[in-house]
Design a protein around this motif. Sequence first.
Motif, PDB file in Angstrom:
ATOM      1  N   ARG A 162     -14.529  15.603 -31.296  1.00 48.77           N
ATOM      2  CA  ARG A 162     -14.530  14.142 -31.134  1.00 48.77           C
ATOM      3  C   ARG A 162     -15.706  13.504 -31.871  1.00 48.77           C
ATOM      4  O   ARG A 162     -15.602  12.368 -32.359  1.00 48.77           O
ATOM      5  CB  ARG A 162     -14.588  13.793 -29.634  1.00 48.77           C
ATOM      6  N   VAL A 163     -16.825  14.222 -31.951  1.00 52.29           N
ATOM      7  CA  VAL A 163     -17.981  13.696 -32.685  1.00 52.29           C
ATOM      8  C   VAL A 163     -17.684  13.705 -34.184  1.00 52.29           C
ATOM      9  O   VAL A 163     -17.999  12.752 -34.906  1.00 52.29           O
ATOM     10  CB  VAL A 163     -19.249  14.518 -32.372  1.00 52.29           C
ATOM     11  N   ALA A 208     -15.532  10.851 -34.983  1.00 55.33           N
ATOM     12  CA  ALA A 208     -16.304   9.603 -35.005  1.00 55.33           C
ATOM     13  C   ALA A 208     -17.096   9.474 -36.304  1.00 55.33           C
ATOM     14  O   ALA A 208     -17.161   8.403 -36.916  1.00 55.33           O
ATOM     15  CB  ALA A 208     -17.238   9.547 -33.793  1.00 55.33           C
ATOM     16  N   GLN A 209     -17.681  10.580 -36.748  1.00 51.59           N
ATOM     17  CA  GLN A 209     -18.444  10.540 -38.005  1.00 51.59           C
ATOM     18  C   GLN A 209     -17.526  10.219 -39.179  1.00 51.59           C
ATOM     19  O   GLN A 209     -17.878   9.418 -40.065  1.00 51.59           O
ATOM     20  CB  GLN A 209     -19.151  11.880 -38.229  1.00 51.59           C
ATOM     21  N   ALA A 226     -14.737   8.596 -39.033  1.00 55.00           N
ATOM     22  CA  ALA A 226     -14.291   7.200 -38.917  1.00 55.00           C
ATOM     23  C   ALA A 226     -15.326   6.262 -39.529  1.00 55.00           C
ATOM     24  O   ALA A 226     -14.977   5.271 -40.192  1.00 55.00           O
ATOM     25  CB  ALA A 226     -14.035   6.857 -37.447  1.00 55.00           C
ATOM     26  N   ILE A 227     -16.589   6.570 -39.325  1.00 55.70           N
ATOM     27  CA  ILE A 227     -17.650   5.733 -39.909  1.00 55.70           C
ATOM     28  C   ILE A 227     -17.667   5.881 -41.428  1.00 55.70           C
ATOM     29  O   ILE A 227     -17.755   4.901 -42.170  1.00 55.70           O
ATOM     30  CB  ILE A 227     -19.012   6.107 -39.291  1.00 55.70           C
ATOM     31  N   ALA A 252     -14.849   3.957 -42.746  1.00 53.29           N
ATOM     32  CA  ALA A 252     -15.053   2.512 -42.625  1.00 53.29           C
ATOM     33  C   ALA A 252     -15.860   1.979 -43.799  1.00 53.29           C
ATOM     34  O   ALA A 252     -15.642   0.863 -44.266  1.00 53.29           O
ATOM     35  CB  ALA A 252     -15.758   2.198 -41.308  1.00 53.29           C
ATOM     36  N   ALA A 260     -21.449  17.226 -46.223  1.00 54.64           N
ATOM     37  CA  ALA A 260     -22.085  16.716 -44.987  1.00 54.64           C
ATOM     38  C   ALA A 260     -21.139  16.643 -43.782  1.00 54.64           C
ATOM     39  O   ALA A 260     -21.506  17.075 -42.697  1.00 54.64           O
ATOM     40  CB  ALA A 260     -22.719  15.350 -45.207  1.00 54.64           C
ATOM     41  N   LEU A 261     -19.943  16.106 -43.954  1.00 48.00           N
ATOM     42  CA  LEU A 261     -19.086  15.801 -42.792  1.00 48.00           C
ATOM     43  C   LEU A 261     -17.987  16.842 -42.600  1.00 48.00           C
ATOM     44  O   LEU A 261     -17.536  17.453 -43.542  1.00 48.00           O
ATOM     45  CB  LEU A 261     -18.463  14.415 -42.962  1.00 48.00           C
TER      46      LEU A 261
END
Lengths: 471, 471
Positions: B447-448, B451-452, B454-455, B458, B470-471
């Motif tokens: 879930r984290v 969220a990362q 999604a940012i 965005a 990184a992600l």
Amino acid sequence: MSAPTAIAPSTGLSALLDDVRAEAPGIEVRPPSAETTAFAYDAATAPRHGAAGLDGPAVAFPASAEQVQQLVRLAARHGVSVVPRGAGTGLSGGASAHADQLVITTERLNRIVEVSPADEVAVVEPGVLNAALNDHLAPLGLFYAPDPASWRISTIGGNIATNAGGLRCAKYGVTRESVLALDVVLADGSLVSIGHRSIKGVTGLDLVSLFVGSEGVLGIVVRATVRIRPLPVARRTVTAFFDSTAAGAAGIGAITASRVRPSVIEFLDEPTLDAIDAANASGLRARGASLLLIELDGFGIDEQTAELTIALEAAGARVETEGDADAQLLWELRRAGRRLGEGSWFVAGDIAVPKSRIAEVFAGFPEIEARYGVAVSAVSHAGDGNLHPVITLPIPAGADPSAVPRVLHDAADDLVRAALAVGGTVSGEHGIGTVKRELAAEELAERVRVAQLAIKNALDPAGLFNPGKAL
Amino acid sequence: MSAPTAIAPSTGLSALLDDVRAEAPGIEVRPPSAETTAFAYDAATAPRHGAAGLDGPAVAFPASAEQVQQLVRLAARHGVSVVPRGAGTGLSGGASAHADQLVITTERLNRIVEVSPADEVAVVEPGVLNAALNDHLAPLGLFYAPDPASWRISTIGGNIATNAGGLRCAKYGVTRESVLALDVVLADGSLVSIGHRSIKGVTGLDLVSLFVGSEGVLGIVVRATVRIRPLPVARRTVTAFFDSTAAGAAGIGAITASRVRPSVIEFLDEPTLDAIDAANASGLRARGASLLLIELDGFGIDEQTAELTIALEAAGARVETEGDADAQLLWELRRAGRRLGEGSWFVAGDIAVPKSRIAEVFAGFPEIEARYGVAVSAVSHAGDGNLHPVITLPIPAGADPSAVPRVLHDAADDLVRAALAVGGTVSGEHGIGTVKRELAAEELAERVRVAQLAIKNALDPAGLFNPGKAL
């Protein structure tokens, strides 16, 4: 009024409360009523004489992270927006709530879960008061550094939501610098752990820093791992009185040019000293027309005092080391000595500017006073360029004390624009909330606001958390 | 006939370079070639004996923020992904690039724009070397605190991209704590200013902290306002030698339990001292089996030394204050004394754990050595729980020095998992890049990660910036 929306708020809220009682009966909830108006405001937005006749929001009192998850899921199901709330001491309207909203208060999430001197961390729930944490730490020889003026009555969770500053942050940093990890309930009700118990860590985007200061628009903090420190080996209060406000403001630069970095540097201008003396017969003005009230801490306190004294005397100050009793009195006068609101309307501000521009901000007060026919004074957390101006106007006989004239707000807005003009910011430490959204739009470029909203939407696409705040 | 993709990378890159020459002729660009392979790797991913026969990425050398904007807009037009690059000293593959990508190097964005002692800030372009900034500041009696081991050769922009740590950050914080404001080129080519020149500021979400450590996946930093500080009035090097690695690791806790907070605490275990002695005939092992190499700074240096000495002697250490020449030698040995890679394969790591768990990590080395038949040692930035383990294996006669056996990587991964098991993190200060993405997935909950992402989406919906990192 705007056109009806897809969700009928009051129906949604009432259905939500029914579902909470049915599906999560362990959570105390209170429906909107006159009694819950206490949860409709924070310290910035509360009417000075109550709000009789209006209903407040619904309020939920979860006592665990799981209960916060349940509430968020149910609120999402019914399209009811959620306002997270700490102690309600905020000064920007960040915790204000309407009768069609659900306030989730953290007051029963108030456990100090763990203190680890060996890891230099404390783990706390968000409803723990800042002062309660420090009372717990002091016997261990430790402290939690962020010290907003509200520290006795504000919560760690609220401090995190606003990235609260305080007096000591020039040396020890703002709240963000003391938060290592968070447990957060997101808009879909999931509970996530972000950040690290280790002091360092760079795994992925820094979500902890993003949540700190986000004013409850991204999620609800249900646990925080914060950094704690050993109490300094010594603390000493030093006063530097100057012959004018301008001389004192210039004296701030003399500290910057030295190698001493005090833990606290508070600047009080001439009208502030007058106001304190008037309320307390404290005799400060007899010692000078402005005051730098300084706390040194740490090793080499005598060396620090000597270097600081040389720097300030060269800037024209009369410098004295205060004894314990005098020091305690001076800090009390600084905190509460002005007795705002007795016989005067007032509006208080929160701006920050680059340190070298503090003197210019003070020098601009007479022009604003002349323009609006008000009195302007300020105290400043001078170590980090943060000013708290106060605009006052005597209340004429028979006038309504709660009907603050528009000119006071106009003068406050002018001060914010003066801060922006010298490279400053519209809020040093109180946040944007509802009160400063329009001014924030003057500071932030449209593209930056779009980017901030994109991040908000990425994490809370339905706009569940604290709509209308911060962004 | 294979299915066509939306973007043919090589065609896109070649068309992009044509457009740059036509529309932005002031920007030097180099097409993919054998020569640009120097831009394909960072210090973690570079092949030890070159990469002959392969083409590197295209490389652009903008000299202004506007040129970065032009490049980003043109890259977006042609669907060519962009890899921002500082000095390429990174240790996680964050700046690695393929032949179908455009590297934007910041090496010509290398101006120190302003130094303001009065505001305690410097304004720099991202290509300024960390050392160049400090060389510039030292005559003014000032310094920039973040000091990654690469400080002589790494850039401020690269330090920001990785939220670089270093030796001093237990006391002065990591890079994030020294970055006040950024100018950033976003994925649509817009140039935005985020953050504040003031020390404090809480206007909206903290985008500056989000960009610090984001490894180039959110945008390209083209200017940074960083916090600077007065050089300390004194610095002193103290050594504490212990009779074993375990005793020294336990000694770290003795410092934590004291009220002294050194600017640097480096812990060197027994094999590290042996390796340094073998390469330098430095005789450290004759003084003990492990070493806490400590720098104190600031006021009251004698008081600090006295309290530190009492704490360390109680923990069994032999404590000495080092003279200037000895101190300089010791720090040089700490930085470069191990001579990694001479006759041995090696893999270096970067983990961080809660401070109280450092000793456990060292205590676990023999088990990993036994499991994989390798040697494990480490130095630690002990003030913040960051360890840099080194796994080595002698290279047999005739073996290929560049063919590092799998067991070394497996042992390194086990060390990361050992850190996670005690509440630590997979990367203390080097970042995730390409090298640690799988391990990051073991640390971060799904879930984290969602969220990362999604940012990221965005702010960079087309995935223009540094995909796969990184992600």
